[in-house]
Design a protein around this motif. Structure first.
Motif, PDB file in Angstrom:
ATOM      1  N   HIS A 101       9.280  23.307  -3.525  1.00  0.00           N
ATOM      2  CA  HIS A 101       7.958  23.793  -3.931  1.00  0.00           C
ATOM      3  C   HIS A 101       7.151  22.697  -4.610  1.00  0.00           C
ATOM      4  N   SER A 102       7.818  21.916  -5.458  1.00  0.00           N
ATOM      5  CA  SER A 102       7.125  20.841  -6.159  1.00  0.00           C
ATOM      6  C   SER A 102       6.615  19.802  -5.150  1.00  0.00           C
ATOM      7  N   ALA A 103       7.429  19.499  -4.146  1.00  0.00           N
ATOM      8  CA  ALA A 103       7.040  18.527  -3.123  1.00  0.00           C
ATOM      9  C   ALA A 103       5.866  19.056  -2.295  1.00  0.00           C
ATOM     10  N   ALA A 104       5.933  20.330  -1.915  1.00  0.00           N
ATOM     11  CA  ALA A 104       4.863  20.915  -1.101  1.00  0.00           C
ATOM     12  C   ALA A 104       3.560  20.981  -1.900  1.00  0.00           C
ATOM     13  N   GLU A 151      16.272  27.258   6.214  1.00  0.00           N
ATOM     14  CA  GLU A 151      15.101  27.060   7.084  1.00  0.00           C
ATOM     15  C   GLU A 151      13.924  27.903   6.582  1.00  0.00           C
ATOM     16  N   ARG A 152      14.228  29.157   6.264  1.00  0.00           N
ATOM     17  CA  ARG A 152      13.196  30.075   5.779  1.00  0.00           C
ATOM     18  C   ARG A 152      12.635  29.596   4.432  1.00  0.00           C
ATOM     19  N   ILE A 153      13.525  29.132   3.552  1.00  0.00           N
ATOM     20  CA  ILE A 153      13.110  28.663   2.224  1.00  0.00           C
ATOM     21  C   ILE A 153      12.161  27.461   2.349  1.00  0.00           C
ATOM     22  N   ALA A 154      12.526  26.542   3.233  1.00  0.00           N
ATOM     23  CA  ALA A 154      11.716  25.327   3.404  1.00  0.00           C
ATOM     24  C   ALA A 154      10.352  25.663   4.010  1.00  0.00           C
ATOM     25  N   LEU A 155      10.351  26.550   5.015  1.00  0.00           N
ATOM     26  CA  LEU A 155       9.079  26.943   5.644  1.00  0.00           C
ATOM     27  C   LEU A 155       8.206  27.698   4.643  1.00  0.00           C
ATOM     28  N   HIS A 156       8.854  28.548   3.839  1.00  0.00           N
ATOM     29  CA  HIS A 156       8.112  29.338   2.860  1.00  0.00           C
ATOM     30  C   HIS A 156       7.410  28.418   1.848  1.00  0.00           C
ATOM     31  N   ALA A 157       8.094  27.364   1.410  1.00  0.00           N
ATOM     32  CA  ALA A 157       7.483  26.428   0.445  1.00  0.00           C
ATOM     33  C   ALA A 157       6.216  25.813   1.045  1.00  0.00           C
ATOM     34  N   CYS A 158       6.280  25.468   2.322  1.00  0.00           N
ATOM     35  CA  CYS A 158       5.100  24.868   2.993  1.00  0.00           C
ATOM     36  C   CYS A 158       3.961  25.877   3.101  1.00  0.00           C
ATOM     37  N   GLN A 159       4.282  27.081   3.561  1.00  0.00           N
ATOM     38  CA  GLN A 159       3.249  28.114   3.728  1.00  0.00           C
ATOM     39  C   GLN A 159       2.590  28.438   2.396  1.00  0.00           C
ATOM     40  N   ARG A 160       3.422  28.616   1.396  1.00  0.00           N
ATOM     41  CA  ARG A 160       2.956  28.970   0.068  1.00  0.00           C
ATOM     42  C   ARG A 160       1.918  27.981  -0.461  1.00  0.00           C
ATOM     43  N   HIS A 161       2.110  26.685  -0.168  1.00  0.00           N
ATOM     44  CA  HIS A 161       1.189  25.676  -0.695  1.00  0.00           C
ATOM     45  C   HIS A 161       0.206  25.178   0.353  1.00  0.00           C
ATOM     46  N   GLN A 186       0.846  -1.191   0.000  1.00  0.00           N
ATOM     47  CA  GLN A 186       0.000   0.000   0.000  1.00  0.00           C
ATOM     48  C   GLN A 186       0.884   1.245   0.000  1.00  0.00           C
ATOM     49  N   PRO A 187       0.552   2.253  -0.796  1.00  0.00           N
ATOM     50  CA  PRO A 187       1.382   3.459  -0.868  1.00  0.00           C
ATOM     51  C   PRO A 187       1.455   4.197   0.471  1.00  0.00           C
ATOM     52  N   GLN A 188       2.653   4.607   0.829  1.00  0.00           N
ATOM     53  CA  GLN A 188       2.886   5.324   2.091  1.00  0.00           C
ATOM     54  C   GLN A 188       3.430   6.719   1.839  1.00  0.00           C
ATOM     55  N   GLY A 189       3.589   7.074   0.587  1.00  0.00           N
ATOM     56  CA  GLY A 189       4.185   8.356   0.253  1.00  0.00           C
ATOM     57  C   GLY A 189       4.997   8.198  -1.017  1.00  0.00           C
ATOM     58  N   ALA A 190       5.791   9.201  -1.336  1.00  0.00           N
ATOM     59  CA  ALA A 190       6.607   9.122  -2.545  1.00  0.00           C
ATOM     60  C   ALA A 190       7.824  10.021  -2.411  1.00  0.00           C
ATOM     61  N   GLU A 191       8.847   9.680  -3.165  1.00  0.00           N
ATOM     62  CA  GLU A 191      10.072  10.490  -3.195  1.00  0.00           C
ATOM     63  C   GLU A 191      10.135  11.244  -4.518  1.00  0.00           C
ATOM     64  N   LEU A 192      10.421  12.513  -4.405  1.00  0.00           N
ATOM     65  CA  LEU A 192      10.559  13.371  -5.582  1.00  0.00           C
ATOM     66  C   LEU A 192      11.972  13.217  -6.154  1.00  0.00           C
ATOM     67  N   LEU A 193      12.081  13.049  -7.477  1.00  0.00           N
ATOM     68  CA  LEU A 193      13.392  12.925  -8.126  1.00  0.00           C
ATOM     69  C   LEU A 193      13.450  13.876  -9.313  1.00  0.00           C
ATOM     70  N   VAL A 194      14.508  14.641  -9.383  1.00  0.00           N
ATOM     71  CA  VAL A 194      14.611  15.649 -10.447  1.00  0.00           C
ATOM     72  C   VAL A 194      14.922  14.989 -11.792  1.00  0.00           C
ATOM     73  N   ALA A 221       8.755  13.026  -0.050  1.00  0.00           N
ATOM     74  CA  ALA A 221      10.166  13.148   0.324  1.00  0.00           C
ATOM     75  C   ALA A 221      10.926  13.925  -0.742  1.00  0.00           C
ATOM     76  N   VAL A 222      11.858  14.742  -0.279  1.00  0.00           N
ATOM     77  CA  VAL A 222      12.670  15.511  -1.207  1.00  0.00           C
ATOM     78  C   VAL A 222      14.142  15.356  -0.806  1.00  0.00           C
ATOM     79  N   ASN A 223      14.992  15.179  -1.817  1.00  0.00           N
ATOM     80  CA  ASN A 223      16.431  15.004  -1.563  1.00  0.00           C
ATOM     81  C   ASN A 223      17.097  16.357  -1.366  1.00  0.00           C
ATOM     82  N   LEU A 224      17.964  16.435  -0.372  1.00  0.00           N
ATOM     83  CA  LEU A 224      18.682  17.687  -0.117  1.00  0.00           C
ATOM     84  C   LEU A 224      20.175  17.484  -0.341  1.00  0.00           C
TER      85      LEU A 224
END
Ligand code: C2E
Ligand code: CA
Ligand code: CA
Ligand code: CA
Length: 272
Positions: free
Chosen positions: A94-97, A127-137, A52-60, A113-116
């Protein structure tokens, strides 16, 4: 003899030049595409023991006019060097959010999931960039899982950042586990929730008794520390059966799904 040596040298020159030329051209294309959001992001699902799907990993994915599709293994290190990874990484967040928000809207929230890359974490604005992506979406940080490899942990300056990210609710996964030197001490010191067992161990697990021992030991340690485990690169039923019997929590690999466009995954999830 001198003349001959000269000729020999000349024979190899074109190849050397070609490689260097390709690098230079790719680096400049990377910068241009980073600035105009020229990457796409596919996903590879993670499934549980019942598939059963539990999530997914984003790959560029990166496609160029002159060189066709270029593999992340080739261009991610270049992007790290030139700094293009900052923009690429921001687009990935942003794509992940956005995807996490879509899953929530459709009533099936699951972590994305997103690779860093190491360099992204060294940016004081991360930290600000990551939080902003969440807020934005409109998603909580807990909708995102940040996958980092040990190479991101060589600078102890990132430790406090990881603590703050965790307190915001981001989930942290240690990627490619088993390939570095000091993974175990990182598990003790740092606030990870998940460990991804490297594909190399999964591939060896069945045929190499020593790899089996390492996997069993890893799972034991993770259970003791309350960490979830993911096996990556699962390609055969035999591997799946073995890992499942050993108690691995989540699985990812060609056996279940290849990386696919996000819309294909959404269609797969919502048309059954
Ligand atoms: P990774 O994070 O370890 O990702 C897993 C890689 O294994 C992916 O390759 C995936 O396509 C591949 N894979 C998945 N299942 C299987 C399988 O069953 N068998 C085999 N042989 N391979 C499988 P990909 O997409 O080429 O990515 C390579 C690496 O590039 C990733 O390794 C990750 O380190 C990096 N990368 C990819 N996307 C991003 C990104 O958005 N940002 C950053 N910083 N790095 C990325
Ligand atoms: Ca990964
Ligand atoms: Ca990995
Ligand atoms: Ca890897």
């Amino acid at each position: 003899a001198k003349e001959q040596g000269k000729n020999c040298l000349r024979m190899y020159e074109p190849q050397i030049e070609e490689g260097a030329m390709r690098r230079v051209r790719l680096q400049s294309l990377l910068r241009i595409d980073a600035e105009r959001s020229g990457f796409s992001f596919v996903v590879q699902p993670k499934v549980d023991a019942q598939r059963q799907p539990q999530g997914a990993e984003l790959l560029v994915r990166w496609s160029t006019r002159d060189f066709g599709v270029v593999s992340p293994a080739e261009f991610i290190p270049m992007a790290e060097q030139t700094g293009a990874i900052e923009l690429l990484g921001r687009q990935a967040l942003h794509s992940a959010a956005r995807l996490a928000a879509e899953l929530g809207r459709r009533g099936r929230p699951m972590p994305v999931a997103v690779n860093l890359s190491p360099r992204q974490l060294l940016n004081p604005s991360f930290e600000r960039i990551a939080l902003h992506a969440c807020q934005r979406h409109g998603v909580l940080p807990s909708a995102l899982e940040l996958e980092l490899t040990e190479s991101a942990l060589t600078e102890s300056a990132v430790y406090p950042l990881l603590g703050r990210l965790r307190r915001h609710g981001f989930s942290l996964a240690l990627d490619d586990f088993g390939t570095g030197y000091s993974s175990l001490s990182h598990l003790l010191k740092l606030p990870f929730q998940k460990v991804k067992i490297d594909r190399a161990f999964v591939a060896e697990a069945l045929h190499n008794a020593k790899a089996g021992v390492v996997i069993r030991g890893t799972l034991e340690i993770c259970r003791g520390l309350g960490l979830r485990t993911v096996a990556e690169g699962v390609e055969t039923d035999e591997q799946f059966e073995l890992l499942r019997s050993l108690g691995v929590d989540e699985f990812q690999g060609y056996l279940f799904d290849r990386p696919m466009p996000q819309d294909d995954w959404l269609a797969q999830l919502f048309t059954c």
